[in-house]
Design an enzyme around this catalytic site. Sequence first.
Site, PDB file in Angstrom:
ATOM      1  N   ARG A 186      -8.429  -7.346 -14.052  1.00 42.34           N
ATOM      2  CA  ARG A 186      -7.172  -6.859 -14.625  1.00 42.34           C
ATOM      3  C   ARG A 186      -6.268  -8.005 -15.079  1.00 42.34           C
ATOM      4  NH1 ARG A 186      -7.146  -1.771 -10.674  1.00 42.34           N
ATOM      5  NH2 ARG A 186      -8.394  -0.451 -12.064  1.00 42.34           N
ATOM      6  N   SER A 242      -2.108  -2.285  -0.115  1.00 41.00           N
ATOM      7  CA  SER A 242      -3.182  -1.882   0.805  1.00 41.00           C
ATOM      8  C   SER A 242      -3.786  -3.058   1.565  1.00 41.00           C
ATOM      9  CB  SER A 242      -4.270  -1.172   0.007  1.00 41.00           C
ATOM     10  OG  SER A 242      -4.773  -2.044  -1.010  1.00 41.00           O
ATOM     11  N   CYS A 254      -7.017   0.203 -16.424  1.00 38.87           N
ATOM     12  CA  CYS A 254      -5.730   0.925 -16.423  1.00 38.87           C
ATOM     13  C   CYS A 254      -5.358   1.443 -17.805  1.00 38.87           C
ATOM     14  CB  CYS A 254      -4.633   0.015 -15.880  1.00 38.87           C
ATOM     15  SG  CYS A 254      -4.915  -0.506 -14.175  1.00 38.87           S
ATOM     16  N   LYS A 285       3.994  -6.933 -11.582  1.00 46.97           N
ATOM     17  CA  LYS A 285       2.811  -6.573 -10.800  1.00 46.97           C
ATOM     18  C   LYS A 285       1.730  -7.603 -11.068  1.00 46.97           C
ATOM     19  CE  LYS A 285      -0.582  -2.981 -10.303  1.00 46.97           C
ATOM     20  NZ  LYS A 285      -0.809  -1.544 -10.485  1.00 46.97           N
ATOM     21  N   LYS A 323       5.201  -6.374  -6.945  1.00 45.82           N
ATOM     22  CA  LYS A 323       4.008  -5.917  -6.236  1.00 45.82           C
ATOM     23  C   LYS A 323       2.864  -6.904  -6.416  1.00 45.82           C
ATOM     24  CE  LYS A 323       0.577  -2.358  -6.517  1.00 45.82           C
ATOM     25  NZ  LYS A 323       0.092  -1.231  -7.304  1.00 45.82           N
ATOM     26  N   CYS A 373      -0.773   5.774 -14.342  1.00 40.30           N
ATOM     27  CA  CYS A 373      -1.753   4.765 -14.725  1.00 40.30           C
ATOM     28  C   CYS A 373      -3.082   5.487 -14.941  1.00 40.30           C
ATOM     29  CB  CYS A 373      -1.915   3.708 -13.628  1.00 40.30           C
ATOM     30  SG  CYS A 373      -2.954   2.361 -14.192  1.00 40.30           S
ATOM     31  N   TYR A 390       2.373   1.724   3.407  1.00 41.36           N
ATOM     32  CA  TYR A 390       1.506   2.648   4.134  1.00 41.36           C
ATOM     33  C   TYR A 390       1.905   2.687   5.618  1.00 41.36           C
ATOM     34  CZ  TYR A 390      -1.062   1.933  -0.188  1.00 41.36           C
ATOM     35  OH  TYR A 390      -1.385   1.834  -1.514  1.00 41.36           O
ATOM     36  N   CYS A 418      -6.147   4.194 -14.325  1.00 43.00           N
ATOM     37  CA  CYS A 418      -7.327   3.638 -13.635  1.00 43.00           C
ATOM     38  C   CYS A 418      -8.037   4.644 -12.749  1.00 43.00           C
ATOM     39  CB  CYS A 418      -6.945   2.395 -12.844  1.00 43.00           C
ATOM     40  SG  CYS A 418      -5.705   2.658 -11.600  1.00 43.00           S
TER      41      CYS A 418
HETATM   42  O1  PB1 Z   1      -1.827  -0.487  -2.321  1.00 42.73           O
HETATM   43  C1  PB1 Z   1      -2.339  -0.994  -3.330  1.00 42.73           C
HETATM   44  O2  PB1 Z   1      -3.240  -1.860  -3.268  1.00 42.73           O
HETATM   45  C2  PB1 Z   1      -1.834  -0.525  -4.664  1.00 42.73           C
HETATM   46  C3  PB1 Z   1      -2.776  -0.805  -5.824  1.00 42.73           C
HETATM   47  C4  PB1 Z   1      -2.115  -0.468  -7.144  1.00 42.73           C
HETATM   48  C5  PB1 Z   1      -1.584   0.935  -7.175  1.00 42.73           C
HETATM   49  N1  PB1 Z   1      -0.530   1.057  -8.130  1.00 42.73           N
HETATM   50  C6  PB1 Z   1      -2.945  -0.837  -8.336  1.00 42.73           C
HETATM   51  C7  PB1 Z   1      -3.828  -1.993  -8.017  1.00 42.73           C
HETATM   52  C8  PB1 Z   1      -5.071  -2.200  -8.801  1.00 42.73           C
HETATM   53  O3  PB1 Z   1      -6.050  -1.564  -8.471  1.00 42.73           O
HETATM   54  O4  PB1 Z   1      -5.033  -3.006  -9.714  1.00 42.73           O
HETATM   55  C9  PB1 Z   1      -3.551   0.290  -9.105  1.00 42.73           C
HETATM   56  C10 PB1 Z   1      -3.390  -0.003 -10.590  1.00 42.73           C
HETATM   57  N2  PB1 Z   1      -2.800   1.021 -11.324  1.00 42.73           N
END
Ligand code: PB1
Length: 324
Positions: free
Chosen positions: A217, A274, A130, A195, A248, A120, A313, A122
């Site tokens: 986004r 996260s 992204c 996602k 996700k 990605c 995590y 970003c």
């Molecule tokens: O743990 C997370 O929050 C993952 C976030 C994720 C990582 N692939 C994306 C979320 C975002 O910032 O929109 C990053 C986008 N590529």
Amino acid sequence: MYFPSYRMRRLRQTEQIRNLVHETDLLPDRLVYPMFVTHGENKRAEIQSMPGCYQQSISHLVEEAKEVRDLGIPAVLLFGIPAEKDDIGSGAYDEEGIIQMAVSALKEAVPELLVITDVCLCEYTSHGHCGIVRDGDVDNDLTLEMLAKMALSHAESGADIVAPSDMMDGRVAAIRSALDAEGLINTPIMSYAAKFASAFYGPFREAAESSPEFGDRRSYQMDYRNSDEAVREVLLDIEEGADMVMVKPALPYLDVIFRVKQETKFPLAAYNVSGEYAMIKAAAAAGWLDEKHAVLEAMTAMRRAGADVIITYHAKDVASWLGR
Ligand code: PB1
């Protein structure tokens, strides 16, 4: 067959009986541990909103990856923090880029650990979106070329699996053809297929320094009100050549995980993001939750819903608690 001749509590009486008839298994070999690797030397900084997770330079990354392997966790998922960013994210496909260097270091030092790379832009774009921005929005088709180059550079550095998380239309097909054109016909694609534009990414954006400088986004990540659309997204990515698909975030989307698994029977990952991690860590730190039991219950919920793989995590804690 009903009370009192049939009693459900007969099979709950002891740990032994409960273990004999339990339905869902949780093992370290289902876990993927996300890691953040940053440019520079001898850096290791804990992420304030993600206690126990670090932005770290390659030498420290390798040391922690050895711990991950020793815990029986089969794979890591890498996110890079480059020294420079620009408006087209050109650092993303730099052969000497942070991820490319980290992948080769990991494959050399811990060859038995699977290295999955996030694909990605970003983390590499100055605006934090992204993809490439034109007229105030991410230009889908221009971005596809960059993503294909990025995935190719990861695979050529030794990445075992590439994982596009951008949510551009057509990116799986674009990456598949770029890999195949260079003979990388055996590099699997784990697509972040469903996602959602989620509030639960906040801590990650601090960790990866990847917050969008303007807007949000929602013109590319999915609307969290939609579940039928998630199945359509997954089916499209499978058509385009994805080898694994993903939902996700995870805990607020167990219904989607269940539907996707039931309707596609495809290898499915759930990404426990996260914000989900930070919630449990914060509540546990405040003494409001028993961390170990809450985490094991949450991980088991994702497996029960149908996830084959859990990206989390919590992986190191879970593996040590499971004692394998
Ligand atoms: O743990 C997370 O929050 C993952 C976030 C994720 C990582 N692939 C994306 C979320 C975002 O910032 O929109 C990053 C986008 N590529």
